[in-house]
Design a protein around this motif. Structure first.
Motif, PDB file in Angstrom:
ATOM      1  N   GLN A  13       0.606  -1.297   0.640  1.00 61.50           N
ATOM      2  CA  GLN A  13      -0.010  -0.510   0.063  1.00 61.50           C
ATOM      3  C   GLN A  13       1.035   1.238   0.242  1.00 61.50           C
ATOM      4  O   GLN A  13       0.823   2.437  -0.315  1.00 61.50           O
ATOM      5  CB  GLN A  13      -0.735   0.318   1.227  1.00 61.50           C
ATOM      6  N   ILE A  14       1.490   1.005   0.721  1.00 59.61           N
ATOM      7  CA  ILE A  14       2.543   2.621   0.479  1.00 59.61           C
ATOM      8  C   ILE A  14       3.433   2.720  -0.670  1.00 59.61           C
ATOM      9  O   ILE A  14       3.219   3.399  -1.156  1.00 59.61           O
ATOM     10  CB  ILE A  14       3.658   2.224   1.582  1.00 59.61           C
ATOM     11  N   TYR A  18       2.559   6.158  -2.327  1.00 59.14           N
ATOM     12  CA  TYR A  18       3.394   6.909  -3.362  1.00 59.14           C
ATOM     13  C   TYR A  18       3.152   7.001  -5.126  1.00 59.14           C
ATOM     14  O   TYR A  18       3.108   8.049  -5.137  1.00 59.14           O
ATOM     15  CB  TYR A  18       5.041   5.868  -2.917  1.00 59.14           C
ATOM     16  N   TYR A  19       3.205   5.833  -5.583  1.00 61.10           N
ATOM     17  CA  TYR A  19       3.160   6.327  -7.082  1.00 61.10           C
ATOM     18  C   TYR A  19       2.177   7.427  -7.627  1.00 61.10           C
ATOM     19  O   TYR A  19       1.827   8.123  -8.305  1.00 61.10           O
ATOM     20  CB  TYR A  19       3.322   4.443  -8.149  1.00 61.10           C
ATOM     21  N   GLN A  20       0.536   6.683  -6.705  1.00 62.14           N
ATOM     22  CA  GLN A  20      -0.269   7.475  -6.894  1.00 62.14           C
ATOM     23  C   GLN A  20      -0.072   8.708  -6.616  1.00 62.14           C
ATOM     24  O   GLN A  20      -1.214   9.664  -7.521  1.00 62.14           O
ATOM     25  CB  GLN A  20      -1.786   7.310  -6.022  1.00 62.14           C
ATOM     26  N   TYR A  21       0.576   9.608  -5.759  1.00 57.76           N
ATOM     27  CA  TYR A  21       0.638  11.119  -5.096  1.00 57.76           C
ATOM     28  C   TYR A  21       1.273  11.022  -6.279  1.00 57.76           C
ATOM     29  O   TYR A  21       1.023  12.689  -7.202  1.00 57.76           O
ATOM     30  CB  TYR A  21       1.497  11.115  -3.941  1.00 57.76           C
ATOM     31  N   GLN A  22       2.298  10.820  -6.976  1.00 59.37           N
ATOM     32  CA  GLN A  22       3.695  10.998  -8.404  1.00 59.37           C
ATOM     33  C   GLN A  22       2.704  11.588  -9.726  1.00 59.37           C
ATOM     34  O   GLN A  22       3.290  12.244  -9.940  1.00 59.37           O
ATOM     35  CB  GLN A  22       4.326  10.072  -7.552  1.00 59.37           C
ATOM     36  N   PHE A  29      -3.567  10.739  -1.832  1.00 58.48           N
ATOM     37  CA  PHE A  29      -2.769   9.726  -1.578  1.00 58.48           C
ATOM     38  C   PHE A  29      -1.643   9.823  -0.927  1.00 58.48           C
ATOM     39  O   PHE A  29      -1.490   9.229  -0.050  1.00 58.48           O
ATOM     40  CB  PHE A  29      -2.385   9.869  -3.393  1.00 58.48           C
ATOM     41  N   SER A  30      -1.133  11.207  -0.394  1.00 63.29           N
ATOM     42  CA  SER A  30      -0.256  11.515   0.538  1.00 63.29           C
ATOM     43  C   SER A  30      -0.470  11.214   1.825  1.00 63.29           C
ATOM     44  O   SER A  30       0.428  10.989   2.432  1.00 63.29           O
ATOM     45  CB  SER A  30      -0.289  13.401   0.539  1.00 63.29           C
ATOM     46  N   ASP A  31      -1.854  11.701   2.404  1.00 60.54           N
ATOM     47  CA  ASP A  31      -2.822  11.054   3.183  1.00 60.54           C
ATOM     48  C   ASP A  31      -2.552   9.318   3.819  1.00 60.54           C
ATOM     49  O   ASP A  31      -2.186   8.835   4.622  1.00 60.54           O
ATOM     50  CB  ASP A  31      -3.901  11.900   3.672  1.00 60.54           C
ATOM     51  N   TYR A  36       0.071   4.803   5.766  1.00 65.53           N
ATOM     52  CA  TYR A  36       0.607   3.272   5.955  1.00 65.53           C
ATOM     53  C   TYR A  36       1.704   3.528   6.588  1.00 65.53           C
ATOM     54  O   TYR A  36       1.905   2.500   7.173  1.00 65.53           O
ATOM     55  CB  TYR A  36       0.578   2.993   4.084  1.00 65.53           C
ATOM     56  N   VAL A  37       2.621   4.240   6.885  1.00 71.33           N
ATOM     57  CA  VAL A  37       3.677   4.445   6.794  1.00 71.33           C
ATOM     58  C   VAL A  37       3.761   4.335   8.525  1.00 71.33           C
ATOM     59  O   VAL A  37       4.891   3.854   9.272  1.00 71.33           O
ATOM     60  CB  VAL A  37       4.284   5.675   6.419  1.00 71.33           C
ATOM     61  N   THR A  38       2.704   5.042   9.326  1.00 71.73           N
ATOM     62  CA  THR A  38       2.528   4.849  10.115  1.00 71.73           C
ATOM     63  C   THR A  38       2.138   3.807  10.855  1.00 71.73           C
ATOM     64  O   THR A  38       3.175   3.682  12.021  1.00 71.73           O
ATOM     65  CB  THR A  38       0.979   6.559  10.805  1.00 71.73           C
TER      66      THR A  38
END
Length: 74
Positions: A13-14, A18-22, A29-31, A36-38
């Motif tokens: 998911q990370i 990431y690629y969706q935000y890019q 997507f950033s949220d 997921y990082v958290t």
């Protein structure tokens, strides 16, 4: 779901978010990436940098096992 499957899912998911935000530059997507990082940080008890390094190493190991190594020296 086992702990390894949980971690694999979160790392997948990370990468996806990431690629969706890019591609789309949308805050959602950033949220999602941060969420997921958290979650990975919570599961691994690592700080942010450690969790992201863990994710990269996890993916690298997964690629080695699958025969998809990126380096040309091996």
């Amino acid at each position: 779901m086992t702990a390894t499957n949980d971690i694999k899912y979160i790392i997948d998911q990370i990468v996806i978010t990431y690629y969706q935000y890019q591609k789309f530059k949308e805050k959602v997507f950033s949220d999602n990436f941060e969420r997921y990082v958290t979650r990975l940080m919570q599961i691994t008890s690592l700080d942010r940098e450690g969790a992201l390094k863990y994710a990269v190493d996890f993916l690298a190991d997964e690629n080695k096992v699958g025969g998809l190594r990126n380096d040309h020296n091996s």
